[in-house]
Motif scaffolding. Sequence first.
Motif, PDB file in Angstrom:
ATOM      1  N   VAL A  15       1.810  18.377 -33.969  1.00  0.00           N
ATOM      2  CA  VAL A  15       0.678  18.607 -34.729  1.00  0.00           C
ATOM      3  C   VAL A  15       0.830  18.355 -36.091  1.00  0.00           C
ATOM      4  CG1 VAL A  15      -0.917  20.749 -35.329  1.00  0.00           C
ATOM      5  CG2 VAL A  15       0.095  20.545 -33.107  1.00  0.00           C
ATOM      6  N   GLY A  16       1.809  18.376 -36.745  1.00  0.00           N
ATOM      7  CA  GLY A  16       2.018  18.203 -38.145  1.00  0.00           C
ATOM      8  C   GLY A  16       1.978  16.455 -38.385  1.00  0.00           C
ATOM      9  N   PHE A  17       2.453  15.875 -37.614  1.00  0.00           N
ATOM     10  CA  PHE A  17       2.335  14.434 -37.648  1.00  0.00           C
ATOM     11  C   PHE A  17       1.102  13.951 -37.475  1.00  0.00           C
ATOM     12  CE2 PHE A  17       7.264  14.287 -36.931  1.00  0.00           C
ATOM     13  CZ  PHE A  17       7.459  13.599 -38.297  1.00  0.00           C
ATOM     14  N   LEU A  18       0.271  14.623 -36.333  1.00  0.00           N
ATOM     15  CA  LEU A  18      -0.974  14.143 -36.149  1.00  0.00           C
ATOM     16  C   LEU A  18      -1.866  14.358 -37.576  1.00  0.00           C
ATOM     17  CD1 LEU A  18      -3.425  13.401 -34.347  1.00  0.00           C
ATOM     18  CD2 LEU A  18      -3.676  15.777 -33.531  1.00  0.00           C
ATOM     19  N   GLY A  19      -1.669  15.523 -38.075  1.00  0.00           N
ATOM     20  CA  GLY A  19      -2.560  15.948 -39.484  1.00  0.00           C
ATOM     21  C   GLY A  19      -2.202  14.794 -40.362  1.00  0.00           C
ATOM     22  N   GLN A  20      -0.778  14.536 -40.444  1.00  0.00           N
ATOM     23  CA  GLN A  20      -0.364  13.244 -41.433  1.00  0.00           C
ATOM     24  C   GLN A  20      -0.992  12.128 -41.253  1.00  0.00           C
ATOM     25  OE1 GLN A  20       0.606  13.695 -44.343  1.00  0.00           O
ATOM     26  NE2 GLN A  20       1.349  15.801 -44.271  1.00  0.00           N
ATOM     27  N   GLY A  21      -1.163  11.767 -39.943  1.00  0.00           N
ATOM     28  CA  GLY A  21      -1.718  10.282 -39.212  1.00  0.00           C
ATOM     29  C   GLY A  21      -3.358  10.356 -39.567  1.00  0.00           C
ATOM     30  N   LEU A  22      -4.129  11.320 -39.246  1.00  0.00           N
ATOM     31  CA  LEU A  22      -5.368  11.732 -39.813  1.00  0.00           C
ATOM     32  C   LEU A  22      -5.619  11.407 -41.325  1.00  0.00           C
ATOM     33  CD1 LEU A  22      -6.308  14.293 -37.331  1.00  0.00           C
ATOM     34  CD2 LEU A  22      -7.219  12.035 -37.218  1.00  0.00           C
ATOM     35  N   PHE A  23      -4.705  12.024 -42.140  1.00  0.00           N
ATOM     36  CA  PHE A  23      -4.888  11.986 -43.696  1.00  0.00           C
ATOM     37  C   PHE A  23      -4.562  10.660 -44.059  1.00  0.00           C
ATOM     38  CE2 PHE A  23      -4.744  15.030 -47.218  1.00  0.00           C
ATOM     39  CZ  PHE A  23      -5.738  15.962 -46.823  1.00  0.00           C
ATOM     40  N   PHE A  24      -3.525   9.963 -43.278  1.00  0.00           N
ATOM     41  CA  PHE A  24      -3.263   8.281 -43.825  1.00  0.00           C
ATOM     42  C   PHE A  24      -4.493   7.710 -43.495  1.00  0.00           C
ATOM     43  CE2 PHE A  24      -2.449   4.389 -42.142  1.00  0.00           C
ATOM     44  CZ  PHE A  24      -1.935   3.664 -43.246  1.00  0.00           C
ATOM     45  N   MET A  25      -5.390   7.861 -42.298  1.00  0.00           N
ATOM     46  CA  MET A  25      -6.448   7.220 -42.132  1.00  0.00           C
ATOM     47  C   MET A  25      -7.520   7.109 -43.001  1.00  0.00           C
ATOM     48  SD  MET A  25      -5.905   5.387 -39.385  1.00  0.00           S
ATOM     49  CE  MET A  25      -7.476   4.686 -39.168  1.00  0.00           C
ATOM     50  N   ARG A  26      -7.575   8.201 -43.676  1.00  0.00           N
ATOM     51  CA  ARG A  26      -8.594   8.301 -44.878  1.00  0.00           C
ATOM     52  C   ARG A  26      -8.341   7.244 -45.890  1.00  0.00           C
ATOM     53  NH1 ARG A  26      -8.169  13.356 -48.840  1.00  0.00           N
ATOM     54  NH2 ARG A  26      -6.392  12.974 -49.733  1.00  0.00           N
ATOM     55  N   PHE A  27      -7.321   7.125 -46.187  1.00  0.00           N
ATOM     56  CA  PHE A  27      -6.721   6.031 -47.319  1.00  0.00           C
ATOM     57  C   PHE A  27      -6.873   4.743 -46.678  1.00  0.00           C
ATOM     58  CE2 PHE A  27      -4.295   9.716 -48.901  1.00  0.00           C
ATOM     59  CZ  PHE A  27      -4.995   9.857 -50.003  1.00  0.00           C
ATOM     60  N   PHE A  28      -6.712   4.433 -45.572  1.00  0.00           N
ATOM     61  CA  PHE A  28      -6.756   3.099 -44.811  1.00  0.00           C
ATOM     62  C   PHE A  28      -8.213   2.837 -44.539  1.00  0.00           C
ATOM     63  CE2 PHE A  28      -7.018   0.269 -40.978  1.00  0.00           C
ATOM     64  CZ  PHE A  28      -6.096  -0.479 -41.468  1.00  0.00           C
ATOM     65  N   VAL A  29      -9.099   3.691 -44.334  1.00  0.00           N
ATOM     66  CA  VAL A  29     -10.706   3.214 -44.186  1.00  0.00           C
ATOM     67  C   VAL A  29     -11.257   3.005 -45.672  1.00  0.00           C
ATOM     68  CG1 VAL A  29     -10.996   4.301 -41.867  1.00  0.00           C
ATOM     69  CG2 VAL A  29     -11.435   5.618 -43.980  1.00  0.00           C
ATOM     70  N   SER A  34     -13.083  -0.927 -49.422  1.00  0.00           N
ATOM     71  CA  SER A  34     -13.044  -1.502 -50.839  1.00  0.00           C
ATOM     72  C   SER A  34     -12.947  -2.950 -50.691  1.00  0.00           C
ATOM     73  CB  SER A  34     -12.049  -0.746 -51.655  1.00  0.00           C
ATOM     74  OG  SER A  34     -12.431   0.772 -51.831  1.00  0.00           O
ATOM     75  N   GLU A  35     -11.935  -3.272 -50.002  1.00  0.00           N
ATOM     76  CA  GLU A  35     -11.537  -4.661 -49.694  1.00  0.00           C
ATOM     77  C   GLU A  35     -12.936  -5.595 -49.375  1.00  0.00           C
ATOM     78  OE1 GLU A  35      -9.038  -6.504 -50.895  1.00  0.00           O
ATOM     79  OE2 GLU A  35      -7.853  -4.827 -51.343  1.00  0.00           O
ATOM     80  N   LYS A  36     -13.673  -4.823 -48.483  1.00  0.00           N
ATOM     81  CA  LYS A  36     -14.691  -5.603 -48.029  1.00  0.00           C
ATOM     82  C   LYS A  36     -15.940  -5.895 -49.093  1.00  0.00           C
ATOM     83  CE  LYS A  36     -14.808  -4.544 -43.048  1.00  0.00           C
ATOM     84  NZ  LYS A  36     -15.422  -3.705 -42.219  1.00  0.00           N
ATOM     85  N   LYS A  37     -15.950  -4.732 -49.910  1.00  0.00           N
ATOM     86  CA  LYS A  37     -17.059  -4.843 -50.965  1.00  0.00           C
ATOM     87  C   LYS A  37     -16.535  -5.321 -52.201  1.00  0.00           C
ATOM     88  CE  LYS A  37     -20.569  -1.768 -49.526  1.00  0.00           C
ATOM     89  NZ  LYS A  37     -21.699  -1.131 -49.870  1.00  0.00           N
ATOM     90  N   ARG A  38     -15.059  -5.713 -52.485  1.00  0.00           N
ATOM     91  CA  ARG A  38     -14.397  -5.915 -53.508  1.00  0.00           C
ATOM     92  C   ARG A  38     -14.779  -5.053 -54.820  1.00  0.00           C
ATOM     93  NH1 ARG A  38     -10.791  -8.968 -51.873  1.00  0.00           N
ATOM     94  NH2 ARG A  38     -11.468 -11.004 -50.767  1.00  0.00           N
ATOM     95  N   GLN A  39     -14.891  -3.776 -54.587  1.00  0.00           N
ATOM     96  CA  GLN A  39     -14.947  -2.569 -55.372  1.00  0.00           C
ATOM     97  C   GLN A  39     -14.551  -1.309 -54.777  1.00  0.00           C
ATOM     98  OE1 GLN A  39     -19.022  -2.556 -56.650  1.00  0.00           O
ATOM     99  NE2 GLN A  39     -19.624  -1.779 -54.886  1.00  0.00           N
ATOM    100  N   SER A  40     -14.069  -0.487 -55.664  1.00  0.00           N
ATOM    101  CA  SER A  40     -13.554   0.842 -55.165  1.00  0.00           C
ATOM    102  C   SER A  40     -15.088   1.534 -54.465  1.00  0.00           C
ATOM    103  CB  SER A  40     -13.212   1.685 -56.138  1.00  0.00           C
ATOM    104  OG  SER A  40     -12.811   2.815 -55.643  1.00  0.00           O
TER     105      SER A  40
END
Length: 104
Positions: A15-29, A34-40
């Motif tokens: 469960v802890g690793f699942l939560g960390q994975g979901l948290f990582f996905m927020r930075f990934f998306v 940002s890369e698509k729009k060439r701005q943050s």
Amino acid sequence: MTLPSLNVDTIWLAVGFLGQGLFFMRFFVQWIASEKKRQSVIPTAFWYFSLLGGIVLFSYAVWRQDPVFMLGQGTGLLIYSRNLYFIHRKQDRHPVASQTSDRT
């Protein structure tokens, strides 16, 4: 080959690793948007991954009985929920403008 024993500790570790994975996905998306729009930019999916990851990690922190972890995740849940409220309130008031400006 033997599988590791499945006990309560192992399940909560997953469960802890699942939560960390979901948290990582927020930075990934956020990074991809940002890369698509060439701005943050911060896409709406960032807040959903933040909320889901926060709920899972808060549950994990409660199981671990870690007040520092609980406080950090608990306050984050309020912020993520409030941001989603603002996003959806804006979309309800200006549905056409929100759809064109939030596409990421």
